[in-house]
Motif scaffolding. Structure first.
Motif, PDB file in Angstrom:
ATOM      1  N   PRO A  92      27.670   9.638   1.779  1.00  0.00           N
ATOM      2  CA  PRO A  92      26.224   9.386   1.762  1.00  0.00           C
ATOM      3  C   PRO A  92      25.471  10.555   2.397  1.00  0.00           C
ATOM      4  N   TRP A  93      24.448  11.018   1.700  1.00  0.00           N
ATOM      5  CA  TRP A  93      23.660  12.143   2.190  1.00  0.00           C
ATOM      6  C   TRP A  93      22.287  11.713   2.693  1.00  0.00           C
ATOM      7  N   TRP A  94      21.760  10.623   2.134  1.00  0.00           N
ATOM      8  CA  TRP A  94      20.383  10.218   2.441  1.00  0.00           C
ATOM      9  C   TRP A  94      20.296   8.718   2.686  1.00  0.00           C
ATOM     10  N   VAL A  95      19.300   8.322   3.497  1.00  0.00           N
ATOM     11  CA  VAL A  95      18.948   6.911   3.686  1.00  0.00           C
ATOM     12  C   VAL A  95      17.482   6.742   3.322  1.00  0.00           C
ATOM     13  N   ASP A  96      17.214   5.743   2.481  1.00  0.00           N
ATOM     14  CA  ASP A  96      15.843   5.433   2.081  1.00  0.00           C
ATOM     15  C   ASP A  96      15.128   4.774   3.261  1.00  0.00           C
ATOM     16  N   GLN A  97      14.042   5.382   3.725  1.00  0.00           N
ATOM     17  CA  GLN A  97      13.298   4.867   4.878  1.00  0.00           C
ATOM     18  C   GLN A  97      12.041   4.104   4.486  1.00  0.00           C
ATOM     19  N   GLY A  98      11.849   3.845   3.198  1.00  0.00           N
ATOM     20  CA  GLY A  98      10.697   3.056   2.767  1.00  0.00           C
ATOM     21  C   GLY A  98       9.655   3.895   2.048  1.00  0.00           C
ATOM     22  N   PRO A  99       8.555   3.275   1.657  1.00  0.00           N
ATOM     23  CA  PRO A  99       7.537   3.982   0.872  1.00  0.00           C
ATOM     24  C   PRO A  99       6.738   4.960   1.725  1.00  0.00           C
ATOM     25  N   THR A 100       6.126   5.924   1.063  1.00  0.00           N
ATOM     26  CA  THR A 100       5.176   6.783   1.756  1.00  0.00           C
ATOM     27  C   THR A 100       3.966   5.947   2.156  1.00  0.00           C
ATOM     28  N   ASN A 101       3.160   6.476   3.052  1.00  0.00           N
ATOM     29  CA  ASN A 101       2.015   5.724   3.557  1.00  0.00           C
ATOM     30  C   ASN A 101       1.083   5.297   2.428  1.00  0.00           C
ATOM     31  N   LEU A 102       0.829   6.197   1.479  1.00  0.00           N
ATOM     32  CA  LEU A 102      -0.049   5.859   0.360  1.00  0.00           C
ATOM     33  C   LEU A 102       0.512   4.719  -0.464  1.00  0.00           C
ATOM     34  N   TRP A 103       1.817   4.765  -0.760  1.00  0.00           N
ATOM     35  CA  TRP A 103       2.411   3.789  -1.678  1.00  0.00           C
ATOM     36  C   TRP A 103       2.872   2.514  -0.984  1.00  0.00           C
ATOM     37  N   ALA A 104       2.667   2.414   0.331  1.00  0.00           N
ATOM     38  CA  ALA A 104       3.031   1.184   1.027  1.00  0.00           C
ATOM     39  C   ALA A 104       2.222  -0.008   0.530  1.00  0.00           C
ATOM     40  N   MET A 105       1.022   0.225   0.010  1.00  0.00           N
ATOM     41  CA  MET A 105       0.199  -0.889  -0.480  1.00  0.00           C
ATOM     42  C   MET A 105       0.418  -1.188  -1.963  1.00  0.00           C
ATOM     43  N   PHE A 106       1.340  -0.446  -2.594  1.00  0.00           N
ATOM     44  CA  PHE A 106       1.626  -0.675  -4.013  1.00  0.00           C
ATOM     45  C   PHE A 106       3.120  -0.933  -4.270  1.00  0.00           C
ATOM     46  N   ASP A 107       3.923  -1.116  -3.212  1.00  0.00           N
ATOM     47  CA  ASP A 107       5.377  -1.205  -3.394  1.00  0.00           C
ATOM     48  C   ASP A 107       5.883  -2.625  -3.598  1.00  0.00           C
ATOM     49  N   GLY A 108       4.985  -3.616  -3.612  1.00  0.00           N
ATOM     50  CA  GLY A 108       5.419  -4.987  -3.855  1.00  0.00           C
ATOM     51  C   GLY A 108       5.868  -5.741  -2.629  1.00  0.00           C
ATOM     52  N   TYR A 109       5.609  -5.195  -1.430  1.00  0.00           N
ATOM     53  CA  TYR A 109       5.950  -5.885  -0.187  1.00  0.00           C
ATOM     54  C   TYR A 109       4.733  -5.886   0.736  1.00  0.00           C
ATOM     55  N   VAL A 110       4.512  -7.010   1.424  1.00  0.00           N
ATOM     56  CA  VAL A 110       3.364  -7.140   2.310  1.00  0.00           C
ATOM     57  C   VAL A 110       3.612  -6.451   3.639  1.00  0.00           C
ATOM     58  N   SER A 111       4.856  -6.452   4.118  1.00  0.00           N
ATOM     59  CA  SER A 111       5.164  -5.960   5.458  1.00  0.00           C
ATOM     60  C   SER A 111       5.098  -4.447   5.564  1.00  0.00           C
ATOM     61  N   THR A 112       5.182  -3.729   4.447  1.00  0.00           N
ATOM     62  CA  THR A 112       5.034  -2.273   4.482  1.00  0.00           C
ATOM     63  C   THR A 112       3.553  -1.953   4.356  1.00  0.00           C
ATOM     64  N   GLN A 113       2.906  -1.688   5.479  1.00  0.00           N
ATOM     65  CA  GLN A 113       1.465  -1.503   5.499  1.00  0.00           C
ATOM     66  C   GLN A 113       1.084  -0.024   5.440  1.00  0.00           C
ATOM     67  N   CYS A 114       0.113   0.270   4.602  1.00  0.00           N
ATOM     68  CA  CYS A 114      -0.540   1.567   4.639  1.00  0.00           C
ATOM     69  C   CYS A 114      -1.455   1.577   5.857  1.00  0.00           C
TER      70      CYS A 114
END
Length: 308
Positions: A76-98
């Motif tokens: 494994p080379w990378w770990v996904d840390q979640g959406p960018t700040n802009l896309w936190a409000m379009f990623d389909g999850y409420v808890s990831t806040q822009c």
């Protein structure tokens, strides 16, 4: 209750739909295939709009973080840390806040839609303008404070705590194929936060009966060490909902088609849009059962698993 039960089927927002925004996608530098990334170094992908962290102790070069083999392969080379700040409000999850300094403003062109929903809000005010086309006439406007307390008497007006409104639902919009919407969230003190923006097609499911239930869920847990000391590890929380709705036999086929289409599709489920029943609107996955109870009557039993 006999209030309209409905579901908002969100449009999947793409980069081409974002006309303008006050939120920059500059959390980290964009991934460069020829760069050697050190352990713990982060980058973003302008394709997936997500943040990746290098988990290699040796120089990490030429391993595209968007490829699953480079996240979950033998090395494994990378770990996904979640959406960018802009896309936190379009990623389909409420808890990831822009999160951004006030105001948060975004202009979108997503095609035809007749409803707007926002969750995970931390703002004082919302302003929305919908144009029938870019530069066209306004067909919907809304401006108001996000105030959820609405005290019923003098005592609560003076002494009750402020209850901010953390979600918003706007319905009854006229649909235009080339509509453009501008949403602005503002706050006097501190940053503005938004967990989810959903625009799409609001579809009726029947009339909600009294007895609809919401169940708060938490992913916190209690940890007890070998000496008996107890600590609570705080985690995210969400809300589940269950309801029963009635509809006429003439609407059964259309409602069944909607429910079948939305299997495994996160949506905004609304038991009623009455202000006093605001907890009865949940973003998540619905599990429905449609029963035919007689020659003229059908019943929808709906269980909604809220998303964090």
């Amino acid at each position: 209750m006999s209030q309209p039960c409905s579901v908002l089927v969100p449009v999947k927002v793409t980069g081409a739909m974002i006309v303008s925004t006050s939120v920059l996608e500059n959390d980290y530098g964009a991934y460069l295939p020829n760069k050697a990334y050190a352990l713990g170094e982060r980058c973003i992908s302008t394709v997936t709009h997500r943040i990746y962290e290098s988990v290699s102790a040796s120089p990490n070069s030429g391993h595209d973080p968007t490829l699953l083999i480079n996240q979950f392969g033998a090395v494994p080379w990378w770990v996904d840390q979640g959406p960018t700040n802009l896309w936190a409000m379009f990623d389909g999850y409420v808890s990831t806040q822009c999160t951004v300094a006030s105001p948060l403003s975004v202009t979108l062109r997503v095609g035809a839609f007749n409803a707007i929903a926002m969750f995970g809000l931390d703002a004082d005010r919302v302003d929305i303008t919908v144009l029938d086309s870019p530069g066209g006439k306004a067909v919907y406007t809304y401006s108001d404070d996000l105030e959820g307390s609405d005290p019923p008497d003098y005592y609560e007006w003076c002494f009750d705590r402020f209850k901010p409104q953390t979600d918003f639902v706007g319905t009854g919009l006229e649909a235009y194929n080339d509509a453009q919407v501008t949403i602005t969230l503002s706050k006097v003190t501190g940053p503005v936060k938004c967990g989810l923006i959903a625009l799409g097609d609001m579809r009726p499911l029947g009339l909600t009966e009294y007895g609809a239930k919401v169940t708060p869920q938490t992913f916190s847990y209690v940890d007890v060490d070998k000496f008996g000391r107890t600590t609570i590890e705080l985690g995210a929380n969400t809300t589940d909902m269950s309801l029963v709705a009635k509809l006429g036999i003439s609407d059964a086929a259309a409602v069944y088609a909607t429910l079948k289409e939305l299997q495994a599709v996160p949506c905004v489920w609304i038991a009623t849009d009455l202000v006093d029943y605001s907890p009865l609107r949940v973003f998540g996955l619905g599990t429905p059962t449609l029963s035919f109870d007689g020659p003229d009557l059908c019943t929808v039993n709906l269980e909604v698993k809220g998303f964090i």
